[in-house]
Design a protein around this motif. Structure first.
Motif, PDB file in Angstrom:
ATOM      1  N   THR A   1       0.835  -1.205   0.000  1.00  0.00           N
ATOM      2  CA  THR A   1       0.000   0.000   0.000  1.00  0.00           C
ATOM      3  C   THR A   1       0.865   1.249   0.000  1.00  0.00           C
ATOM      4  O   THR A   1       0.628   2.190  -0.755  1.00  0.00           O
ATOM      5  CB  THR A   1      -0.931   0.003   1.236  1.00  0.00           C
ATOM      6  OG1 THR A   1      -1.723  -1.175   1.207  1.00  0.00           O
ATOM      7  CG2 THR A   1      -1.829   1.219   1.249  1.00  0.00           C
ATOM      8  N   ARG A   2       1.905   1.270   0.833  1.00  0.00           N
ATOM      9  CA  ARG A   2       2.824   2.406   0.898  1.00  0.00           C
ATOM     10  C   ARG A   2       3.531   2.602  -0.450  1.00  0.00           C
ATOM     11  O   ARG A   2       3.645   3.716  -0.951  1.00  0.00           O
ATOM     12  CB  ARG A   2       3.844   2.201   2.018  1.00  0.00           C
ATOM     13  CG  ARG A   2       4.745   3.375   2.264  1.00  0.00           C
ATOM     14  CD  ARG A   2       5.625   3.254   3.509  1.00  0.00           C
ATOM     15  NE  ARG A   2       5.982   1.918   3.930  1.00  0.00           N
ATOM     16  CZ  ARG A   2       5.369   1.206   4.891  1.00  0.00           C
ATOM     17  NH1 ARG A   2       4.359   1.695   5.530  1.00  0.00           N
ATOM     18  NH2 ARG A   2       5.773  -0.002   5.219  1.00  0.00           N
TER      19      ARG A   2
ATOM     20  N   ARG B   1       2.223   9.372  -5.904  1.00  0.00           N
ATOM     21  CA  ARG B   1       2.686  10.726  -5.611  1.00  0.00           C
ATOM     22  C   ARG B   1       3.763  11.168  -6.588  1.00  0.00           C
ATOM     23  O   ARG B   1       3.835  12.329  -6.952  1.00  0.00           O
ATOM     24  CB  ARG B   1       3.241  10.806  -4.185  1.00  0.00           C
ATOM     25  CG  ARG B   1       2.163  10.871  -3.141  1.00  0.00           C
ATOM     26  CD  ARG B   1       2.723  11.044  -1.758  1.00  0.00           C
ATOM     27  NE  ARG B   1       3.520  12.260  -1.662  1.00  0.00           N
ATOM     28  CZ  ARG B   1       4.349  12.505  -0.672  1.00  0.00           C
ATOM     29  NH1 ARG B   1       4.495  11.638   0.292  1.00  0.00           N
ATOM     30  NH2 ARG B   1       5.032  13.623  -0.635  1.00  0.00           N
TER      31      ARG B   1
ATOM     32  N   HIS C   1       1.176   4.111  -2.928  1.00  0.00           N
ATOM     33  CA  HIS C   1       0.965   5.535  -2.613  1.00  0.00           C
ATOM     34  C   HIS C   1       2.167   6.368  -3.073  1.00  0.00           C
ATOM     35  O   HIS C   1       1.986   7.425  -3.677  1.00  0.00           O
ATOM     36  CB  HIS C   1       0.716   5.710  -1.119  1.00  0.00           C
ATOM     37  CG  HIS C   1       0.610   7.129  -0.692  1.00  0.00           C
ATOM     38  ND1 HIS C   1      -0.490   7.917  -1.001  1.00  0.00           N
ATOM     39  CD2 HIS C   1       1.460   7.922   0.003  1.00  0.00           C
ATOM     40  CE1 HIS C   1      -0.306   9.119  -0.516  1.00  0.00           C
ATOM     41  NE2 HIS C   1       0.864   9.154   0.103  1.00  0.00           N
ATOM     42  N   GLN C   2       3.356   5.895  -2.797  1.00  0.00           N
ATOM     43  CA  GLN C   2       4.563   6.638  -3.195  1.00  0.00           C
ATOM     44  C   GLN C   2       4.674   6.729  -4.711  1.00  0.00           C
ATOM     45  O   GLN C   2       5.061   7.758  -5.251  1.00  0.00           O
ATOM     46  CB  GLN C   2       5.801   5.979  -2.598  1.00  0.00           C
ATOM     47  CG  GLN C   2       5.897   6.183  -1.092  1.00  0.00           C
ATOM     48  CD  GLN C   2       7.001   5.369  -0.454  1.00  0.00           C
ATOM     49  OE1 GLN C   2       7.487   4.385  -1.027  1.00  0.00           O
ATOM     50  NE2 GLN C   2       7.363   5.748   0.762  1.00  0.00           N
TER      51      GLN C   2
END
Length: 92
Positions: free
Chosen positions: A82-83, A90, A86-87
């Motif tokens: 998930t991280r 972004r 997200h990164q």
């Protein structure tokens, strides 16, 4: 891990003692920073909106419904996945 604000209920000796009994670590956001816990607060608000704050017949049912929502919400991804997603979003 329990993350909270700096309210007296969360900083009391009794709360520290109880969390220690359960082997939980405590963290508090910085004073005056509303961004420390924004993602977590947003998630809890969404969870309450989606599955409500009703009373379940037993703990097992409540846990199962909560687990089902979380798994669906995060698309069956691990926290690391998930991280990473997200990164990547972004950066794009």
């Amino acid at each position: 891990m329990i993350d909270s604000d700096r309210g007296s209920g969360y900083t009391s000796a009794q709360f520290r003692h109880r969390t220690s009994e359960f082997g939980l670590r405590r963290s508090c956001g910085h004073t005056g920073s509303c961004f420390d816990n924004a993602a977590t607060e947003s998630f809890w608000a969404l969870l309450k909106e989606e599955i409500g704050t009703r009373t379940w017949p037993d703990r097992a049912t409540a846990r199962a419904e909560g687990f089902s929502f979380i798994e669906t919400f995060f698309g069956y991804l691990t926290p690391a996945e998930t991280r990473q997603r997200h990164q990547h979003a972004r950066a794009a």
